[in-house]
Design a protein around this motif. Structure first.
Motif, short mmCIF file in Angstrom:
data_model
loop_
_atom_site.label_atom_id
_atom_site.label_comp_id
_atom_site.label_asym_id
_atom_site.label_seq_id
_atom_site.Cartn_x
_atom_site.Cartn_y
_atom_site.Cartn_z
N ARG A 130 -0.17 5.02 -1.36
CA ARG A 130 -1.39 5.09 -0.54
C ARG A 130 -2.61 5.52 -1.36
NH1 ARG A 130 0.63 8.73 4.22
NH2 ARG A 130 1.33 9.89 2.42
N VAL A 152 0.15 -6.54 -2.19
CA VAL A 152 -1.15 -6.31 -1.56
C VAL A 152 -2.05 -7.53 -1.75
CG1 VAL A 152 -3.25 -4.92 -1.67
CG2 VAL A 152 -1.03 -3.81 -1.71
N TRP A 174 0.83 -1.21 0.00
CA TRP A 174 0.00 0.00 0.00
C TRP A 174 0.87 1.26 0.00
CZ3 TRP A 174 -4.66 1.44 -1.08
CH2 TRP A 174 -5.17 2.61 -0.57
#
Length: 101
Positions: free
Chosen positions: A62, A76, A57
């Motif tokens: 982000r 992820v 992430w």
């Protein structure tokens, strides 16, 4: 030592910290997350899975928008699968009929 002719106004960052102040770069975080996700399938999945998700992430900046580097996306996805499998395994191991009686 600023009072003895060694002032800090002329060259405030000439010595000391020469590395990047933003921490590890995104490529390194993506690769580290992928390694954690793959290793989590074999040992400590409940710990390495969330670590892989967080590293991936952060490597993606982000955000889900924009260009996503492949190692970050792999980290992820594999981290989520790894975490889910570890939770299912722990729930199955703690359930009734585990040989207590």
């Amino acid at each position: 030592m600023a009072g003895f002719g060694h002032g800090t106004r002329r060259h405030p960052r000439s010595r000391g910290r020469t590395w990047s102040r933003s921490g590890p770069d995104r490529a390194t975080l993506g690769i580290a997350g992928t390694i954690c996700a793959v290793a989590g399938f074999f040992v400590l999945g409940i710990i390495l899975g969330p670590v892989a998700i967080i590293c991936g992430w952060l490597a993606m900046g982000r955000s889900w928008t924009g260009a996503r580097p492949v190692p970050a996306l792999v980290a992820v996805i594999l981290g989520a699968i790894d975490t889910l499998l570890a939770i299912i395994w722990l729930a199955g191991a703690a359930g009734p009929g585990n040989g207590l009686m």
